[in-house]
Design an enzyme around this catalytic site. Structure first.
Site, PDB file in Angstrom:
ATOM      1  N   GLY A 177       0.706  -1.507   0.008  1.00  0.00           N
ATOM      2  CA  GLY A 177       0.203  -0.084  -0.159  1.00  0.00           C
ATOM      3  C   GLY A 177       0.988   0.976   0.092  1.00  0.00           C
ATOM      4  O   GLY A 177       0.117   2.176   0.826  1.00  0.00           O
ATOM      5  N   ALA A 178       2.243   1.157  -1.129  1.00  0.00           N
ATOM      6  CA  ALA A 178       2.832   2.392  -0.957  1.00  0.00           C
ATOM      7  C   ALA A 178       3.040   3.368  -1.573  1.00  0.00           C
ATOM      8  O   ALA A 178       3.281   3.705  -2.000  1.00  0.00           O
ATOM      9  CB  ALA A 178       4.439   1.134  -0.950  1.00  0.00           C
TER      10      ALA A 178
ATOM     11  N   GLY B   8      -0.847   7.935   0.539  1.00  0.00           N
ATOM     12  CA  GLY B   8      -1.051   8.102   1.839  1.00  0.00           C
ATOM     13  C   GLY B   8       0.177   7.498   3.082  1.00  0.00           C
ATOM     14  O   GLY B   8       1.385   7.837   2.281  1.00  0.00           O
ATOM     15  N   ILE B   9      -0.218   6.898   4.185  1.00  0.00           N
ATOM     16  CA  ILE B   9       1.240   6.814   4.741  1.00  0.00           C
ATOM     17  C   ILE B   9       1.862   5.432   4.714  1.00  0.00           C
ATOM     18  O   ILE B   9       3.251   5.229   4.519  1.00  0.00           O
ATOM     19  CB  ILE B   9      -0.244   5.579   6.070  1.00  0.00           C
ATOM     20  CG1 ILE B   9      -1.072   6.798   6.661  1.00  0.00           C
ATOM     21  CG2 ILE B   9       1.029   5.444   6.964  1.00  0.00           C
ATOM     22  CD1 ILE B   9      -2.495   6.375   7.773  1.00  0.00           C
ATOM     23  N   GLY B  10       1.093   4.824   3.215  1.00  0.00           N
ATOM     24  CA  GLY B  10       2.111   3.814   3.425  1.00  0.00           C
ATOM     25  C   GLY B  10       3.563   4.135   2.173  1.00  0.00           C
ATOM     26  O   GLY B  10       4.686   4.032   2.573  1.00  0.00           O
TER      27      GLY B  10
ATOM     28  N   SER C 249      -5.092  -0.171  13.826  1.00  0.00           N
ATOM     29  CA  SER C 249      -6.234   0.576  13.987  1.00  0.00           C
ATOM     30  C   SER C 249      -6.423   0.893  15.562  1.00  0.00           C
ATOM     31  O   SER C 249      -6.675  -0.580  16.407  1.00  0.00           O
ATOM     32  CB  SER C 249      -7.012   1.494  13.295  1.00  0.00           C
ATOM     33  OG  SER C 249      -7.633   2.325  13.587  1.00  0.00           O
TER      34      SER C 249
ATOM     35  N   TYR D 244     -14.479  -2.680   9.473  1.00  0.00           N
ATOM     36  CA  TYR D 244     -13.202  -2.361   8.933  1.00  0.00           C
ATOM     37  C   TYR D 244     -12.672  -2.670  10.385  1.00  0.00           C
ATOM     38  O   TYR D 244     -11.286  -2.637  10.175  1.00  0.00           O
ATOM     39  CB  TYR D 244     -13.492  -0.662   8.887  1.00  0.00           C
ATOM     40  CG  TYR D 244     -11.564   0.109   9.102  1.00  0.00           C
ATOM     41  CD1 TYR D 244     -11.405  -0.513   8.110  1.00  0.00           C
ATOM     42  CD2 TYR D 244     -12.185   1.075  10.393  1.00  0.00           C
ATOM     43  CE1 TYR D 244      -9.651   0.831   8.535  1.00  0.00           C
ATOM     44  CE2 TYR D 244     -10.365   1.606   9.968  1.00  0.00           C
ATOM     45  CZ  TYR D 244      -9.323   1.139   9.185  1.00  0.00           C
ATOM     46  OH  TYR D 244      -8.651   1.746   8.379  1.00  0.00           O
TER      47      TYR D 244
HETATM   48  N1  LIG Z   1      -5.943   7.095   7.239  1.00  0.00           N
HETATM   49  C1  LIG Z   1      -5.911   6.689   8.231  1.00  0.00           C
HETATM   50  O1  LIG Z   1      -6.626   7.654   9.444  1.00  0.00           O
HETATM   51  C2  LIG Z   1      -5.696   5.629   9.245  1.00  0.00           C
HETATM   52  C3  LIG Z   1      -5.963   5.572  10.900  1.00  0.00           C
HETATM   53  C4  LIG Z   1      -5.923   3.902  11.124  1.00  0.00           C
HETATM   54  C5  LIG Z   1      -5.462   3.325  10.530  1.00  0.00           C
HETATM   55  N2  LIG Z   1      -4.730   3.352   9.016  1.00  0.00           N
HETATM   56  C6  LIG Z   1      -4.696   2.514   8.484  1.00  0.00           C
HETATM   57  O2  LIG Z   1      -3.600   2.777   7.257  1.00  0.00           O
HETATM   58  C7  LIG Z   1      -3.377   2.041   5.981  1.00  0.00           C
HETATM   59  C8  LIG Z   1      -3.292   2.920   4.631  1.00  0.00           C
HETATM   60  O3  LIG Z   1      -4.032   3.484   4.967  1.00  0.00           O
HETATM   61  P1  LIG Z   1      -4.103   5.422   4.317  1.00  0.00           P
HETATM   62  O4  LIG Z   1      -5.261   5.686   5.261  1.00  0.00           O
HETATM   63  O5  LIG Z   1      -2.666   5.247   4.228  1.00  0.00           O
HETATM   64  O6  LIG Z   1      -5.141   4.619   2.617  1.00  0.00           O
HETATM   65  P2  LIG Z   1      -4.940   5.085   1.293  1.00  0.00           P
HETATM   66  O7  LIG Z   1      -4.039   6.724   1.481  1.00  0.00           O
HETATM   67  O8  LIG Z   1      -6.228   4.667   1.417  1.00  0.00           O
HETATM   68  O9  LIG Z   1      -3.797   3.838   1.454  1.00  0.00           O
HETATM   69  C9  LIG Z   1      -3.969   2.956   0.727  1.00  0.00           C
HETATM   70  C10 LIG Z   1      -3.037   2.105  -0.138  1.00  0.00           C
HETATM   71  O10 LIG Z   1      -3.507   0.344  -0.120  1.00  0.00           O
HETATM   72  C11 LIG Z   1      -3.340   0.619  -1.574  1.00  0.00           C
HETATM   73  N3  LIG Z   1      -4.251  -1.142  -1.442  1.00  0.00           N
HETATM   74  C12 LIG Z   1      -5.933  -1.093  -0.970  1.00  0.00           C
HETATM   75  N4  LIG Z   1      -6.868  -2.442  -1.684  1.00  0.00           N
HETATM   76  C13 LIG Z   1      -5.100  -3.121  -1.971  1.00  0.00           C
HETATM   77  C14 LIG Z   1      -5.277  -4.358  -2.337  1.00  0.00           C
HETATM   78  N5  LIG Z   1      -6.241  -4.867  -2.042  1.00  0.00           N
HETATM   79  N6  LIG Z   1      -3.946  -4.497  -2.803  1.00  0.00           N
HETATM   80  C15 LIG Z   1      -3.328  -4.265  -2.805  1.00  0.00           C
HETATM   81  N7  LIG Z   1      -2.860  -2.585  -2.174  1.00  0.00           N
HETATM   82  C16 LIG Z   1      -3.849  -1.946  -1.461  1.00  0.00           C
HETATM   83  C17 LIG Z   1      -4.260   1.949  -1.467  1.00  0.00           C
HETATM   84  O11 LIG Z   1      -2.860   1.165  -3.872  1.00  0.00           O
HETATM   85  P3  LIG Z   1      -4.020   0.799  -4.755  1.00  0.00           P
HETATM   86  O12 LIG Z   1      -5.015   1.985  -4.575  1.00  0.00           O
HETATM   87  O13 LIG Z   1      -2.821   2.321  -5.346  1.00  0.00           O
HETATM   88  O14 LIG Z   1      -3.585  -0.209  -5.283  1.00  0.00           O
HETATM   89  C18 LIG Z   1      -3.050   2.629  -1.171  1.00  0.00           C
HETATM   90  O15 LIG Z   1      -1.340   2.078  -1.241  1.00  0.00           O
HETATM   91  C19 LIG Z   1      -4.386   0.811   6.470  1.00  0.00           C
HETATM   92  O16 LIG Z   1      -4.308  -0.097   7.114  1.00  0.00           O
HETATM   93  C20 LIG Z   1      -5.675   2.075   6.946  1.00  0.00           C
HETATM   94  O17 LIG Z   1      -6.412   1.181   7.526  1.00  0.00           O
HETATM   95  C21 LIG Z   1      -5.293   4.719   8.364  1.00  0.00           C
END
Ligand SMILES: NC(=O)c1ccc[n+]([C@@H]2O[C@H](COP(=O)([O-])OP(=O)(O)OC[C@H]3O[C@@H](n4cnc5c(N)ncnc54)[C@H](OP(=O)(O)O)[C@@H]3O)[C@@H](O)[C@H]2O)c1
Length: 289
Positions: A10-11, A14-16, A139, A168
């Site tokens: 997930g890089a 966002g965070i990744g 989370s 979730y």
């Molecule tokens: N944002 C928050 O407030 C928050 C809070 C707590 C925890 N988190 C956790 O942080 C992590 C990163 O989330 P984010 O907030 O940075 O969201 P994001 O910007 O939507 O990034 C999600 C990443 O996951 C990848 N992804 C999604 N589904 C996938 C799949 N089926 N196979 C491979 N890659 C996949 C996406 O890649 P593509 O779409 O390019 O394929 C994207 O790179 C998640 O685990 C989330 O639960 C986030």
């Protein structure tokens, strides 16, 4: 010394993406995993620009698919002779239920079964590269998981916007239970695994939430939401800092005030985590032991 290798799922956003940038900046060769080739290439170019001289490789895989995860693990093993850091960060929050290629709830398949299978398939490489570290991006939302029905862990069903919060939350509780059980199974190998909550971060995660497009950018200018770079900090510390070299099985929250809260009952339930492991292994097509 051999080149140090890190893989971040997930890089592409966002965070990744910030975790990957941080690792590249610390001298790691970084393998980034995403589903979309255009987004993956754009992310790789961004990382290379931010950390001049860094080596960045892209891998395409849909983590909700068992076949894709198996193929990804094989490609990673082919490309890298060692693996120092694995960050299981990819995750989704879908508002409506969707079914994965294998017939599972797609949110649970992406957020839990994918990283469960990937980490198990890379376990030997991590052990051979020890000391090495795994970080799970979980989370604080796991506290809203409610009762976990282990037999129906990944069963597809229907849920609306509110039900999606529960699913979730369950997927994030599963991340924590997996972390604890895996840590126990990795004892004595030199491989550590820890889970982290990045806090509330302005990313694409809530792209399906009505109004997120309009209010997200506004909230991102307030102290309510963190930037992805801030959200990546704790995961980066767990992945790299000497302070955490011997720590394993922990859940580190960067949500302000959350450290004052007691651990959730489910995250202290050893029987539950064993049962979750066995059920997840069955669903992922791995032996239970
Ligand atoms: N944002 C928050 O407030 C928050 C809070 C707590 C925890 N988190 C956790 O942080 C992590 C990163 O989330 P984010 O907030 O940075 O969201 P994001 O910007 O939507 O990034 C999600 C990443 O996951 C990848 N992804 C999604 N589904 C996938 C799949 N089926 N196979 C491979 N890659 C996949 C996406 O890649 P593509 O779409 O390019 O394929 C994207 O790179 C998640 O685990 C989330 O639960 C986030």
């Amino acid at each position: 010394m051999d080149e140090r290798i890190a893989v971040v799922t997930g890089a592409t956003s966002g965070i990744g993406r910030e975790i990957a940038a941080g690792l590249a900046g610390r001298g790691y060769r970084v393998g980034i995993v995403g589903r979309n080739p255009v987004r993956a290439e754009a992310a790789a170019a961004d990382l290379a620009g931010r950390a001049p001289g860094a080596r960045v490789d892209t891998f395409l895989a849909d983590l909700s698919s068992r076949a894709d995860v198996r193929d990804l693990a094989a490609r990673l093993r082919d490309r890298y002779r060692r693996l120092d850091v694995l960050v299981n960060n990819a995750g989704v929050h879908t508002l409506r239920a969707k079914v994965s290629a294998d017939g599972f709830d797609r949110m649970i398949a992406t957020n839990h079964l994918g990283p469960f299978l990937l980490t198990n398939l890379l376990r030997d490489l991590l052990v051979a590269s020890a000391p090495s570290r795994v970080v799970m991006v979980a989370s604080e939302a796991h506290r809203n998981a409610g009762r976990l029905d282990v037999d129906r862990l990944a069963e597809p069903g229907s849920y609306g916007a509110l039900g999606s919060l529960r699913v979730y939350a369950r997927s994030k509780l599963l991340n924590i239970l997996f972390t604890q059980e895996m840590a126990e199974r990795l004892q004595g190998t030199g491989v550590t695994i820890n889970a982290v909550c990045p806090g509330m971060v302005a990313t694409d995660l809530t792209r399906e939430v009505p109004g997120a497009g309009r209010f997200g950018p506004l909230a991102a200018r307030t102290p309510l939401l963190r930037t992805p770079e801030q959200g990546a900090r704790m995961a980066l510390r767990l992945a790299t800092e000497p302070e955490f070299a011997g720590s394993s099985g922990g859940f580190y929250s960067s949500t302000p005030g959350a450290r004052l809260l007691p651990a959730s009952a489910a995250s202290k339930d050893r029987e539950l985590r064993r049962a979750v492991w066995e059920r997840s292994a069955h669903l992922a097509g791995l032996p239970a032991r």
